[in-house]
Design an enzyme around this catalytic site. Structure first.
Site, PDB file in Angstrom:
ATOM      1  N   ASP A  40      21.616  74.248  -7.153  1.00 38.82           N
ATOM      2  CA  ASP A  40      20.448  75.172  -8.040  1.00 38.82           C
ATOM      3  C   ASP A  40      20.530  75.897  -9.683  1.00 38.82           C
ATOM      4  O   ASP A  40      21.387  77.200  -9.295  1.00 38.82           O
ATOM      5  CB  ASP A  40      19.908  75.900  -7.211  1.00 38.82           C
ATOM      6  CG  ASP A  40      18.218  76.395  -7.159  1.00 38.82           C
ATOM      7  OD1 ASP A  40      17.677  75.924  -8.771  1.00 38.82           O
ATOM      8  OD2 ASP A  40      17.335  76.397  -6.685  1.00 38.82           O
ATOM      9  N   SER A  89      11.534  79.525  -4.818  1.00 40.56           N
ATOM     10  CA  SER A  89      11.311  80.554  -5.912  1.00 40.56           C
ATOM     11  C   SER A  89      11.280  81.964  -5.922  1.00 40.56           C
ATOM     12  O   SER A  89      11.422  82.820  -5.204  1.00 40.56           O
ATOM     13  CB  SER A  89      10.750  79.312  -7.570  1.00 40.56           C
ATOM     14  OG  SER A  89      12.088  79.824  -8.719  1.00 40.56           O
ATOM     15  N   HIS A 141      16.058  72.558  -8.570  1.00 41.43           N
ATOM     16  CA  HIS A 141      15.692  73.448  -8.031  1.00 41.43           C
ATOM     17  C   HIS A 141      14.728  73.216  -7.339  1.00 41.43           C
ATOM     18  O   HIS A 141      14.424  72.600  -7.473  1.00 41.43           O
ATOM     19  CB  HIS A 141      15.190  73.798  -9.663  1.00 41.43           C
ATOM     20  CG  HIS A 141      13.879  75.731  -8.698  1.00 41.43           C
ATOM     21  ND1 HIS A 141      14.994  76.232  -8.756  1.00 41.43           N
ATOM     22  CD2 HIS A 141      12.902  76.093  -9.001  1.00 41.43           C
ATOM     23  CE1 HIS A 141      14.598  77.613  -8.159  1.00 41.43           C
ATOM     24  NE2 HIS A 141      13.372  77.677  -8.493  1.00 41.43           N
TER      25      HIS A 141
END
Length: 513
Positions: A455, A228, A483
């Site tokens: 995602d 991320s 995610h």
């Protein structure tokens, strides 16, 4: 940008699952790069070469590792407060590692995202990493500057933070001005309680810390696994230090070409898509509380969230679920399809009983809030401070209004909560950092970018864009929900990532799992 059950499970179990996410068959495509990388690890005793003038002692420092619960070891590194002023003083960077169990080839730094996620906490679950990785690498988690056990960003006390995270502001002229006042007061408190560190928590400074850690750990090249926001951190490192980049895996990518406004719009679209997948799955079962077709189900979720502003949802604790908390409670479950059942349970409680205990619990997990009103981390403080240190969204009210309308049209279920992001850095005490790196990272070895097709938090097209932006990147695609991919998807992704990190075998560009 926002950050990371058939029955309600114990808090620790649910929190572990949801924290992990806040953190098949394969078919190949013509390779963009298909080569083996050179060996990782330190080979010639020159890991401190390249230290900026005046900062050599930071690179050459000796880390004192102590046992902190089997199998972990902990240490504290010293880093400069400012990488542009060697005389400005120093801060602390907290480290936690899982020592290699076999023949060590080097250290693997990991970052779970955020910004504001704790790498120290992340490595606390060794099961996140494959046995082969644990055998060959010291897996090192670190709390970036401003985060967690490192020298932290500090703003309000727990009670003030609780109010800041839960209070709603209507989308009226007066409401938006009140929201600005709230954010302005937050920033002032951060400046007063944090000091000059607040002006030095940008991602470029954190990436420079990583190069310093590389030297202190004794590695010529940096091996890194970032999720991320951790992909932004890793890509920034590659841009700053392309010749010292080793094996970098960037999973759940942020798109460096987007403005803050474009991020808000596309992330709202990502959550809308994930919610649609959730409602489709929910209504295919026998115990879904959402009636009608998928569009109707989405409208019921929207109604719950929006109605919580004028009519906060009561709970048995005496607290109320505001619109902001309802949004958090829904959004957190989109990070992993394994969490969808928790949302079903929470929605059933609201729709059938008119209470929000489960929805509030989910919001508290998202915010790292304990039942007694204290907070487990400073993730919210660090999230806001780092984002404001990196970039600013458009602050003109007319532009924000137009963007809010565009977001609402593209993502009607939760889109309203993504609007007016330009307010979130109102009168921030420090200006954003100037970019000092090459986004293409020319000269870096092959970098593996991993993207998940649905995602919500980092939409798949961001991984596609990052892979194109980085001159040497290859893209691995996981076809699925949730995610990020490595550690929560399938053997295809795991094999591609681990063969690269362990052997230097670069996956085919376009590998789909």
């Amino acid at each position: 940008m926002i950050r990371p059950a058939r029955r309600r499970q114990p808090a620790a179990v649910v929190a572990t699952l949801l924290t992990t996410v806040l953190l098949l068959a394969a078919c190949g495509a013509p390779p963009k790069v298909q080569t083996a990388l050179e060996d990782v690890g330190r080979s010639d005793g020159s890991a401190t070469e390249g230290a900026p003038e005046g900062f050599e002692d930071y690179y050459g420092q000796s880390l004192e590792w102590t046992d902190c619960g089997e199998p972990f070891q902990c240490a504290t590194a010293s880093a400069p407060l400012s990488w542009h002023d060697a005389g400005a003083g120093s801060i602390e960077i907290a480290l936690k590692r899982i020592p290699a169990t076999g023949q060590k080839i080097g250290s693997l730094l990991v970052n779970p995202g955020g910004p504001g996620g704790s790498g120290v906490e992340f490595v606390g679950d060794p099961g996140r990493f494959g046995q082969a990785l644990r055998s060959s690498y010291d897996i090192v988690g670190f709390d970036p500057r401003g985060v967690g056990q490192s020298t932290p960003v500090t703003c309000y006390d727990d009670a003030g933070k609780d109010e800041f995270l839960s209070k709603d502001y209507p989308y009226t002229e007066a409401g938006l001005e009140a929201r600005k006042d709230s954010v302005r007061a937050w920033g002032q408190a951060c400046a007063e309680n944090t000091g000059p560190l607040l002006g030095n928590v940008d991602t470029q400074s954190a990436a420079r810390d990583m190069d310093m850690l590389r030297g202190a750990l004794g590695d010529d090249k940096l091996s890194y696994l970032g999720y991320s926001y951790g992909t932004q951190l890793g890509a920034t490192y590659a841009g700053l230090f392309p010749k010292r980049a080793g094996r970098l895996v960037l999973d759940g990518a942020l798109d460096p070409t987007l403005s803050s406004d474009e991020v808000a719009l596309q992330q709202a679209e990502g959550f809308e898509s994930a919610l649609r997948a959730y409602v489709t799955d929910c209504q295919a079962g026998s115990d879904c509380p959402l009636t009608g077709d998928v569009t109707s189900g989405l409208q019921q979720i929207q109604a719950i969230v929006e109605d919580a502003e004028p009519n906060p949802i009561p709970t048995s604790s005496g607290r109320f679920v505001t619109k902001k908390l309802a949004f958090y409670g829904v959004a957190v479950t989109m990070y992993d399809e394994a969490s969808w059942s928790f949302l079903t349970q929470a929605l059933r409680e609201v729709l059938q009983q008119g209470t929000g205990d489960d929805l509030l619990y989910l919001a508290d997990v998202y915010n790292d809030r304990n039942e007694d009103g204290t907070f487990k981390s400073n993730s919210e403080e660090a999230f806001r401070a780092i984002n404001c240190a990196d970039a600013r969204a458009e602050e003109d009210m007319g532009t924000m209004q137009a963007l809010a309308a565009q977001i609402q049209e593209a993502a009607p279920t939760l889109g309203e909560s993504f609007g007016y992001s330009g307010i979130e850095c109102t009168d921030w005490p420090y200006p954003p950092a100037k970019q000092e790196f090459d986004p293409a990272a020319e000269g870096a070895p092959p970098i593996v970018v991993v993207g998940t097709t649905n995602d919500p938090a980092t939409p798949y097209r961001w991984a596609q864009s990052l892979a194109k932006t980085l001159s040497s990147a290859v893209l691995v695609t996981y076809e699925g929900e949730g995610h990020t991919a490595y550690g929560r998807s399938n053997a295809c992704v795991a094999n591609a990532v681990e063969k690269y990190l362990l052997e230097g075998t670069v996956p085919d560009d376009g590998l789909t799992c």
